[in-house]
Design a protein around this motif. Structure first.
Motif, mmCIF file in Angstrom:
data_model
loop_
_atom_site.group_PDB
_atom_site.id
_atom_site.type_symbol
_atom_site.label_atom_id
_atom_site.label_comp_id
_atom_site.label_asym_id
_atom_site.label_seq_id
_atom_site.Cartn_x
_atom_site.Cartn_y
_atom_site.Cartn_z
ATOM 1 N N ASP A 591 55.630 40.852 4.870
ATOM 2 C CA ASP A 591 56.399 39.636 4.588
ATOM 3 C C ASP A 591 56.681 39.494 3.102
ATOM 4 N N LYS A 592 55.773 39.996 2.240
ATOM 5 C CA LYS A 592 55.906 39.830 0.797
ATOM 6 C C LYS A 592 56.723 40.935 0.143
ATOM 7 N N THR A 593 57.235 41.868 0.907
ATOM 8 C CA THR A 593 57.995 42.975 0.329
ATOM 9 C C THR A 593 59.312 42.478 -0.250
ATOM 10 N N GLN A 594 59.598 42.883 -1.479
ATOM 11 C CA GLN A 594 60.830 42.505 -2.158
ATOM 12 C C GLN A 594 61.711 43.733 -2.357
ATOM 13 N N LEU A 595 63.024 43.514 -2.384
ATOM 14 C CA LEU A 595 64.014 44.573 -2.626
ATOM 15 C C LEU A 595 63.778 45.750 -1.685
ATOM 16 N N ARG A 596 63.669 45.436 -0.409
ATOM 17 C CA ARG A 596 63.366 46.456 0.603
ATOM 18 C C ARG A 596 64.487 47.486 0.700
ATOM 19 N N ARG A 597 65.729 47.022 0.762
ATOM 20 C CA ARG A 597 66.854 47.963 0.903
ATOM 21 C C ARG A 597 67.047 48.800 -0.357
ATOM 22 N N GLU A 598 66.877 48.176 -1.533
ATOM 23 C CA GLU A 598 67.092 48.911 -2.781
ATOM 24 C C GLU A 598 66.060 50.004 -2.973
ATOM 25 N N ALA A 599 64.847 49.833 -2.421
ATOM 26 C CA ALA A 599 63.824 50.862 -2.557
ATOM 27 C C ALA A 599 64.203 52.142 -1.834
ATOM 28 N N GLY A 600 65.098 52.047 -0.854
ATOM 29 C CA GLY A 600 65.533 53.263 -0.167
ATOM 30 C C GLY A 600 66.209 54.250 -1.096
ATOM 31 N N HIS A 601 66.925 53.766 -2.078
ATOM 32 C CA HIS A 601 67.564 54.655 -3.052
ATOM 33 C C HIS A 601 66.509 55.465 -3.802
ATOM 34 N N PHE A 602 65.407 54.834 -4.171
ATOM 35 C CA PHE A 602 64.337 55.525 -4.892
ATOM 36 C C PHE A 602 63.646 56.551 -4.002
ATOM 37 N N VAL A 603 63.420 56.194 -2.752
ATOM 38 C CA VAL A 603 62.745 57.125 -1.832
ATOM 39 C C VAL A 603 63.624 58.343 -1.576
ATOM 40 N N ARG A 604 64.915 58.146 -1.363
ATOM 41 C CA ARG A 604 65.799 59.286 -1.134
ATOM 42 C C ARG A 604 65.898 60.184 -2.368
ATOM 43 N N TRP A 605 65.870 59.576 -3.575
ATOM 44 C CA TRP A 605 65.855 60.399 -4.795
ATOM 45 C C TRP A 605 64.572 61.216 -4.881
ATOM 46 N N ALA A 606 63.435 60.592 -4.537
ATOM 47 C CA ALA A 606 62.159 61.308 -4.569
ATOM 48 C C ALA A 606 62.153 62.459 -3.572
ATOM 49 N N LEU A 607 62.776 62.289 -2.412
ATOM 50 C CA LEU A 607 62.885 63.381 -1.440
ATOM 51 C C LEU A 607 63.742 64.512 -1.990
ATOM 52 N N ALA A 608 64.864 64.166 -2.646
ATOM 53 C CA ALA A 608 65.736 65.203 -3.201
ATOM 54 C C ALA A 608 65.062 65.956 -4.332
ATOM 55 N N GLN A 609 64.185 65.305 -5.085
ATOM 56 C CA GLN A 609 63.479 65.942 -6.194
ATOM 57 C C GLN A 609 62.183 66.607 -5.745
ATOM 58 N N LYS A 610 61.898 66.545 -4.402
ATOM 59 C CA LYS A 610 60.690 67.148 -3.832
ATOM 60 C C LYS A 610 59.411 66.533 -4.414
ATOM 61 N N ILE A 611 59.514 65.279 -4.857
ATOM 62 C CA ILE A 611 58.319 64.575 -5.296
ATOM 63 C C ILE A 611 57.500 64.130 -4.087
ATOM 64 N N THR A 612 58.153 63.879 -2.978
ATOM 65 C CA THR A 612 57.491 63.502 -1.740
ATOM 66 C C THR A 612 58.127 64.275 -0.596
ATOM 67 N N ARG A 613 57.430 64.341 0.494
ATOM 68 C CA ARG A 613 57.921 65.032 1.690
ATOM 69 C C ARG A 613 57.683 64.133 2.898
ATOM 70 N N ASP A 614 58.119 64.491 4.030
ATOM 71 C CA ASP A 614 57.792 63.833 5.299
ATOM 72 C C ASP A 614 58.087 62.333 5.286
ATOM 73 N N LEU A 615 59.033 61.901 4.441
ATOM 74 C CA LEU A 615 59.441 60.506 4.442
ATOM 75 C C LEU A 615 60.897 60.397 4.844
ATOM 76 N N SER A 616 61.217 59.301 5.487
ATOM 77 C CA SER A 616 62.594 59.064 5.914
ATOM 78 C C SER A 616 62.942 57.612 5.626
ATOM 79 N N PHE A 617 64.016 57.448 4.903
ATOM 80 C CA PHE A 617 64.494 56.092 4.566
ATOM 81 C C PHE A 617 66.019 56.143 4.601
ATOM 82 N N PRO A 618 66.625 56.033 5.801
ATOM 83 C CA PRO A 618 68.088 56.181 5.903
ATOM 84 C C PRO A 618 68.810 55.039 5.206
ATOM 85 N N ALA A 619 69.993 55.341 4.696
ATOM 86 C CA ALA A 619 70.839 54.329 4.067
ATOM 87 C C ALA A 619 71.460 53.428 5.123
ATOM 88 N N VAL A 620 71.681 52.174 4.773
ATOM 89 C CA VAL A 620 72.295 51.213 5.683
ATOM 90 C C VAL A 620 73.795 51.427 5.686
#
Length: 816
Positions: A591-620
């Motif tokens: 309930d306290k999560t802020q900027l939920r949609r905007e965080a998807g941009h950061f997660v997708r960048w981290a996936l492209a840079q191979k900083i993280t794996r096994d995560l999925s955060f599709p764009a709206v």
């Protein structure tokens, strides 16, 4: 009323506190009479507070009348006794205890006339007696040994002036003597001073031992007495009134103020203190006015503001000051008006502050008569030689019969005092700024700007070398709108090079945000994300142009969303590498999560840079506008902007660009005059790659805006490239300010632009829509699909018809 409440009330309601303290002692006197006496003695706000503090600290003085106490307390006791008070004690002499009807003071103590006698040795008889007067050499004399001079002071002064001007009339001298020195004893001192040093009348008036001498010279000069020279201030060399003593000379009020300059303890500005706080620290006039303790509740609007007018019912702020509602004699509007001193006709506040070119003499001045289309300045309204006279400094600009130079000369003198270095010369780097400010048409605006906050202090520090003339030196000052305006003025004048302020602000924000993160790994990731992705992409998209405030906010939002996610992971003892999809979904569903949609941009960048794996955060995916389209309201607003002449031209044009061409305020604010093209009586505007032909009414508004646009800056009129200039020189109006002006017209920005884009997408192919409106092709395609405009099928049909012109007999009925 308790003793603990009194210190606070001495600030907020000093008169009421004083009246209550008196009524507690004096039971027989009417409370209204007590309050009237207090108001007559208390004076202004500062004096009434000091009086309230003194009575609150020692209320026993009301019944015993004994000092030490301020003079205002003694005056209050005497006034209350005269009003009929019986319990209130009169002031009491400190030495003999006598009740006093008048008193004399030494420091905080009260004395009667006998106890306060100060005896010294008389220069005539040598006896220790009370000083009655002083002789020609300034030595004390008793009442038995006056330094008598049987000569008439007027005759002595007339004889001195005849050595300069033999034809001087004695009556002129006598009138000037009476007006400058009314008392006979002072006339005698004036005669002695001029007899001892006649050069005081020939330009050395700044050495006058008496204050009446400069005034006497001014009266003789006004009477056109030849040979009498009006003295100049020995410090600033201005020919103005000099009656203030400083270091053995008479100087002007401005130089006295400069000699008293101190650093304000609240804002840091170096100015003459207007007052001091409870600890004796200086406060500048701005901090005194804006101090919350000095604000009062307006009886009209109910807000705590500065007091402009006091009425029997209470204070009134400047915005609510009582003015009669009349028909303005210049613009014809029915509004609160003041009566002009020249014409006696009503004039509204807008016309009272307007400065335009007079239609009679062509000079840029304030409006005093005429109409909005044919304004007339003051000298042309009433060309009376007794009313208007040349400025004593420049001899050209005409002014009302008031002492001192005209506005422009005052501005130049002010600039010379601010921008001159220790040698009295203006540094070469600031010469262009001096010329631009002194040449501005709106001298009142420039003077007001120089008097605000720390403007004069910063410019003086830059001129003297105490602060280097660089962007980095200005960055060290507290971030404020005043500092940003100073920077823009220096850039527009050529004293500082241009730089992208929004980008600098963004880089500073990124640096502070990354440095404040808790974990080293998080700081490294945020630095990579901000520097090598967000800022790098922003520089590429801006193509060398300054970024906008909207672009700055987008990057800030993306960064904050990344910080929120990384902070939560750190609290869970997780990292981006160890985070799993279940952990990410747990964060997203909080309930306290802020900027939920905007965080998807950061997660997708981290996936492209191979900083993280096994995560999925599709764009709206955007599927079209979410609100209903009100096309009728849009056209009704457009018709109002086309035909309502009471709305300003820039607001009408900006609103029509949003309503008809779906332009965001950010895009409208950055339009330049080069975007308006006029060829063969056709006016076009370039919003994208292809210019759009404007209809007749809108074309007239566009041309009128190009001609009439002006900046509200303090610099001289310059050729600004912006179609909508902003308040800061060299910059356009901000997107936020443009949006606020459109909102005041009743335009809902997002809903109106969506309605306009939706309608245009149903009428134009996506490629033409993108090229004409300046939007991206993918955005145009999405809007076309949302509007169900099958322009792709139409293009294929046209291509097929061109390649096979004799097939399909119904081709003639295809849309064209």
């Amino acid at each position: 009323m308790t003793r603990t409440d009194q210190p606070a009330r001495a600030v907020t309601d000093p008169v009421g506190l004083i009246a209550d303290l008196i009524s507690h002692v004096e039971k027989d006197l009417d409370p209204a009479a007590v309050r009237a006496v207090v108001l007559s003695v208390a004076g202004g706000r500062a004096k009434s507070r000091r009086l309230a503090d003194a009575l609150a600290a020692r209320p026993e003085v009301l019944s015993d009348g004994r000092s030490p106490a301020p003079r205002a307390v003694g005056d209050l006791l005497i006034a209350l006794r005269k009003a009929g008070a019986t319990t209130i004690s009169p002031p009491v002499c400190r030495d003999c205890g006598k009740h006093l009807r008048t008193f004399q003071r030494r420091s905080q103590d009260w004395y009667c006339g006998v106890c306060n006698q100060d005896t010294v040795e008389c220069a005539g008889c040598g006896t220790a007696r009370r000083i009655h007067s002083r002789d020609r050499a300034g030595r004390p004399r008793c009442s038995m040994c006056p330094d008598a001079d049987p000569r008439d002071p007027v005759d002595v002064i007339h004889e001195v002036i005849t050595t300069i001007n033999p034809a001087i009339d004695r009556e002129i001298v006598a009138d000037a003597v009476r007006r400058s020195a009314p008392r006979p004893s002072y006339q005698q001192k004036l005669a002695w001073a001029l007899e001892d040093n006649p050069r005081l009348l020939a330009g050395e008036g700044h050495l006058a031992p008496l204050r009446a001498i400069p005034r006497f010279i001014e009266l003789l000069h006004a009477a056109d007495v030849a040979g009498v020279v009006q003295p100049a201030c020995p410090r600033c060399r201005r020919v103005v009134r000099i009656d203030k003593p400083l270091d053995g000379q008479r100087v002007c009020r401005n130089c006295i103020a400069k000699s008293r300059i101190e650093e304000c303890s609240r804002c840091g500005a170096r100015r003459e203190p207007a007052t001091r706080d409870a600890e004796g620290r200086p406060l500048c006039p701005h901090c005194l006015i804006t101090d919350p303790a000095n604000l009062e509740t307006c009886i009209v609007c109910g807000k705590r503001r500065m007091v402009c007018t006091r009425t029997p019912d209470g204070p009134i702020c400047p915005n609510c000051r009582p003015l009669p509602t009349l028909v303005c004699s210049i613009c014809g509007r029915t509004a609160p008006c003041m009566l002009s001193k020249l014409t006696g006709q009503p004039r509204c506040g807008s016309c009272d502050q307007r400065e335009v070119n007079c239609t009679v003499c062509g000079r840029f001045r304030e409006i005093h008569s005429g109409t909005t289309d044919a304004p007339v300045c003051g000298p042309c309204t009433k060309p009376d030689a007794e009313l208007w006279r040349p400025c004593p400094t420049c001899g050209e600009a005409e002014r009302l019969t008031t002492p001192g130079p005209c506005r422009r000369c005052t501005l130049k003198q002010r600039l010379n005092g601010v921008l001159a270095d220790d040698t009295g010369a203006i540094p070469p780097k600031l010469q262009a700024l001096h010329d631009a400010l002194s040449g501005t048409q709106r001298t009142a605006t420039a003077m007001s700007w120089l008097s605000k906050g720390i403007v004069s202090t910063v410019l003086s520090d830059l001129a003297s070398g105490r602060r280097p003339l660089t962007h980095e030196a200005l960055d060290e000052l507290p971030d404020s709108k005043v500092v940003e305006h100073i920077r823009s003025v220096l850039v527009a004048a050529g004293a500082l090079p241009h730089r992208d302020e929004q980008m600098v602000r963004l880089e500073r924000h990124v640096k502070d945000l990354v440095a404040s993160h808790a974990t080293p790994e998080g700081r490294q990731i945020l630095h990579r994300y901000a520097t090598w992705h967000l800022i790098r992409r922003l520089r590429r998209r801006s193509r060398g142009n300054d970024i906008t405030h909207t672009q700055l906010n987008v990057v800030r939002v993306h960064l904050r969303s990344a910080v929120y996610l990384l902070d939560w992971l750190a609290d869970q003892d997780l990292t981006l590498d160890s985070c799993r999809q279940s952990d990410l979904e747990r964060w997203m569903t909080r309930d306290k999560t802020q900027l939920r949609r905007e965080a998807g941009h950061f997660v997708r960048w981290a996936l492209a840079q191979k900083i993280t794996r096994d995560l999925s955060f599709p764009a709206v995916k955007w599927n079209g506008p979410s609100r209903a389209m009100d096309d009728d309201a849009r056209w009704a607003t457009a018709r109002r902007l086309l035909h309502d002449d009471t709305i300003r031209t820039e607001d009408r044009l900006a609103g029509l660009l949003l309503l008809l061409y779906a332009q965001w305020p950010a895009a409208i604010s950055r339009l330049t005059t080069a975007h308006i093209e006029e060829t063969n009586a056709t006016v076009r505007i370039r919003l994208g790659d292809v210019a759009v032909t404007l209809p007749g009414p809108i074309a007239e508004l566009a041309l009128e805006q190009v001609t009439a646009r002006r900046s509200h800056a303090v610099l001289a009129q310059t050729e600004s490239p912006w179609l909508f200039p902003g308040g800061q020189p060299g910059r356009p109006i901000s997107a936020w300010a443009m949006g606020e002006r459109l909102r005041k017209l009743g335009i809902r920005l997002a809903a109106t632009r969506s309605t306009a884009l939706f309608q245009l997408a149903t009428e134009l192919p996506a490629a033409i829509l993108a090229r004409t409106l300046g939007i991206h092709i993918t955005v145009a395609v999405k809007w076309q699909r949302a509007a169900a405009g099958d322009w792709g099928a139409y293009a294929a049909q046209v291509s097929h018809r061109i390649n096979h012109p004799h097939r399909h007999g119904d081709d003639d009925h295809a849309p064209r």
